[in-house]
Design an enzyme around this catalytic site. Structure first.
Site, PDB file in Angstrom:
ATOM      1  N   ASP A 129      -1.716  -6.876 -11.402  1.00  0.00           N
ATOM      2  CA  ASP A 129      -2.599  -7.429 -10.373  1.00  0.00           C
ATOM      3  C   ASP A 129      -3.590  -6.416  -9.808  1.00  0.00           C
ATOM      4  O   ASP A 129      -3.258  -5.264  -9.551  1.00  0.00           O
ATOM      5  CB  ASP A 129      -1.792  -8.034  -9.219  1.00  0.00           C
ATOM      6  CG  ASP A 129      -2.717  -8.676  -8.196  1.00  0.00           C
ATOM      7  OD1 ASP A 129      -3.602  -9.434  -8.618  1.00  0.00           O
ATOM      8  OD2 ASP A 129      -2.591  -8.378  -6.998  1.00  0.00           O
ATOM      9  N   ARG A 165       0.795  -1.251   0.000  1.00  0.00           N
ATOM     10  CA  ARG A 165       0.000   0.000   0.000  1.00  0.00           C
ATOM     11  C   ARG A 165       0.816   1.284   0.000  1.00  0.00           C
ATOM     12  O   ARG A 165       0.243   2.361   0.151  1.00  0.00           O
ATOM     13  CB  ARG A 165      -0.977   0.040   1.187  1.00  0.00           C
ATOM     14  CG  ARG A 165      -1.930  -1.134   1.269  1.00  0.00           C
ATOM     15  CD  ARG A 165      -2.799  -1.240   0.044  1.00  0.00           C
ATOM     16  NE  ARG A 165      -3.856  -2.244   0.226  1.00  0.00           N
ATOM     17  CZ  ARG A 165      -4.355  -2.952  -0.771  1.00  0.00           C
ATOM     18  NH1 ARG A 165      -3.895  -2.786  -2.012  1.00  0.00           N
ATOM     19  NH2 ARG A 165      -5.305  -3.826  -0.563  1.00  0.00           N
ATOM     20  N   ASP A 175      -1.628 -13.003  -0.972  1.00  0.00           N
ATOM     21  CA  ASP A 175      -2.462 -11.887  -1.452  1.00  0.00           C
ATOM     22  C   ASP A 175      -2.844 -10.986  -0.269  1.00  0.00           C
ATOM     23  O   ASP A 175      -3.974 -10.486  -0.193  1.00  0.00           O
ATOM     24  CB  ASP A 175      -3.692 -12.382  -2.206  1.00  0.00           C
ATOM     25  CG  ASP A 175      -4.391 -11.263  -2.990  1.00  0.00           C
ATOM     26  OD1 ASP A 175      -3.830 -10.151  -3.066  1.00  0.00           O
ATOM     27  OD2 ASP A 175      -5.499 -11.509  -3.513  1.00  0.00           O
TER      28      ASP A 175
HETATM   29 ZN   LIG Z   1      -5.116 -10.171  -7.770  1.00  0.00          ZN
END
Ligand SMILES: [Zn+2]
Length: 436
Positions: free
Chosen positions: A157, A70, A313
């Site tokens: 992604d 982030r 993830d």
């Molecule tokens: Zn993803």
């Protein structure tokens, strides 16, 4: 890499070493960040610090191919520093930060910024670059200049590259650069407007669904494109596969001789779409939680080698975002501090198989196998984790090191806990506590 904090001599005593070469009772002596001796009863200098590994497994540090840190842009949810600390506590010595930051990591200066933020942190922070400029899916990003900085994985992604022609060109370009493309497989048109898996639960709850086919179509397209570009040496990796059809497609592709790799996330082998029944947005994730049959297929794929790696993830979100109503909340869950415990508790696999999925296989996919995931052997960099496989613990969100609290596992009892983590010879986690 890390700064030269506490690189004193270290002995890890009384454990069982488990790595890709097998398992044996051994003490491990570390000097100057490097393993210098491994064996039963080997000893370091009298001044060496001793870490007790009695009853524990001493393994190469875990490697996470898929984390969202982030930073830059969403520091209220996570920073490189807090994410690295969560990783170290989870047993990870290396993590790959996804490029869907704000702005996206799509050029050398953005890569350099995150790498610099990671320097001196308690985990080896690597960066994935975007495939397309701004992750917009319209034109290729400056992949060569990012590859020059050591970037080995490229992905948009958060979204998949929708344009098949552009994806083909990206695979060709990546082949020439010797890097791997990692796809978030999702057909944007089929998935549009969906908030959870499309099925019995989505109709019962009155929430718009994302069909399994939205993922499977892109998996199948990319297998075809990987085959088309294989003669050039293309390398294709599938991120967070979640459906029975995706696992079957990758299994068939591998059986036909195509070299592709794939990962699965712990929430896709531990939770189903039934969890959404209370409309709690902590269970909102992309790809969404699927059915029990999909969970079984992901587990089978991890057991038979169709899926090469477990990746978290890890997707932190600040409470003010995540606590919005289900159809307005952003998708994503924390993962770094619970992945090992979930894998040891929920997969019916021996610890050496779990470690293969979490350490040496992902290290190879990320191109990190020279420094991470390698055998615990003389001359190797000392990136290690010490795991107590019998320890049980309860997930308490307020005790997590991540800046966010969005774990779907609050209150869950797990078996298997990280006791120590050693990064380039420095004990960064000791007895389950971060050292800085
Ligand atoms: Zn993803």
């Amino acid at each position: 890499m890390t700064n030269d904090i506490d690189r004193g001599d270290l002995v890890i005593r009384g454990g069982t070493v488990v790595d890709a070469t097998g398992s044996r009772r051994a003490d491990v002596v570390i000097q100057g960040g490097v393993v210098v001796a491994v064996g039963d009863g080997v000893d370091g200098p009298r001044s060496a610090r001793v870490l007790d590994a009695g009853g524990c497994v001493v393994a190469p540090g875990l490697v996470d191919l898929h984390v969202h840190l982030r930073q830059p842009g969403r520091e209220e949810a996570e920073t490189v520093e807090t994410g690295a600390r969560a990783a170290a506590l989870g047993g990870y010595t290396a993590i790959v930060a996804m490029p869907n930051t704000e702005p996206a990591i799509d050029c050398a200066s953005a890569v350099r910024e995150v790498l610099e933020l990671g320097e001196g942190s308690v985990c080896d922070v690597r960066v994935a670059g975007a495939i397309t400029k701004g992750r917009q899916g319209l034109e290729l990003a400056a992949m060569a200049e990012m590859a020059d900085l050591g970037v080995r994985l490229f992905t948009d992604d958060g979204t998949g590259v929708q344009d098949g022609r552009l994806m083909r060109r990206a695979l060709e370009y990546a082949s020439a650069l010797g890097v791997t493309l990692a796809q978030h497989c999702e057909d944007a048109c089929l998935a549009a407007g969906g908030h959870m898996h499309e099925g019995e639960w989505s109709s019962r709850l009155g929430l718009a669904g994302v069909p399994a086919e939205a993922e499977e179509l892109m998996v199948m397209r990319d297998i075809v494109l990987a085959r088309l570009t294989a003669p050039m040496g293309s390398r294709m990796h599938f991120l967070h596969l979640s459906t029975e059809g995706s696992v079957a497609a990758v299994r068939a592709a591998k059986a036909s001789g195509l070299v592709v790799t794939a990962e699965a996330a712990p929430h896709h082998f531990t939770l189903t779409d039934a969890s959404v029944a209370g409309y709690d947005s902590v269970f909102k994730v992309n790809p969404p939680l699927r059915t029990a049959a999909d969970v079984a297929a992901v587990k089978a794929g991890l057991a038979d080698g169709t899926l090469d790696a477990i990746a978290t993830d890890h997707a932190p979100h600040a409470p003010e975002d995540k606590e919005r109503p289900f159809d307005h909340a952003p998708p994503g869950m924390l993962g770094l501090e619970t992945a090992l415990g979930l894998s040891l508790s929920e997969l019916d696999l021996p610890i050496e198989r779990v470690l293969a999925l979490m350490s040496w296989r992902p290290a190879r996919i990320a191109g990190l196998d020279a420094t991470h995931g390698g055998p615990v052997a003389e001359g190797r960099p000392a990136n290690l984790c010490v795991i107590d496989p019998a320890a049980t613990w309860v997930v308490e969100p307020d005790r997590l090191a991540s800046r966010s609290r969005n774990t779907p596992y609050a209150g869950r009892r797990l078996t298997g806990r990280v006791r120590h983590t050693v990064l380039f010879g420095e004990p960064v986690v000791v007895d389950g506590e971060a050292q800085r």
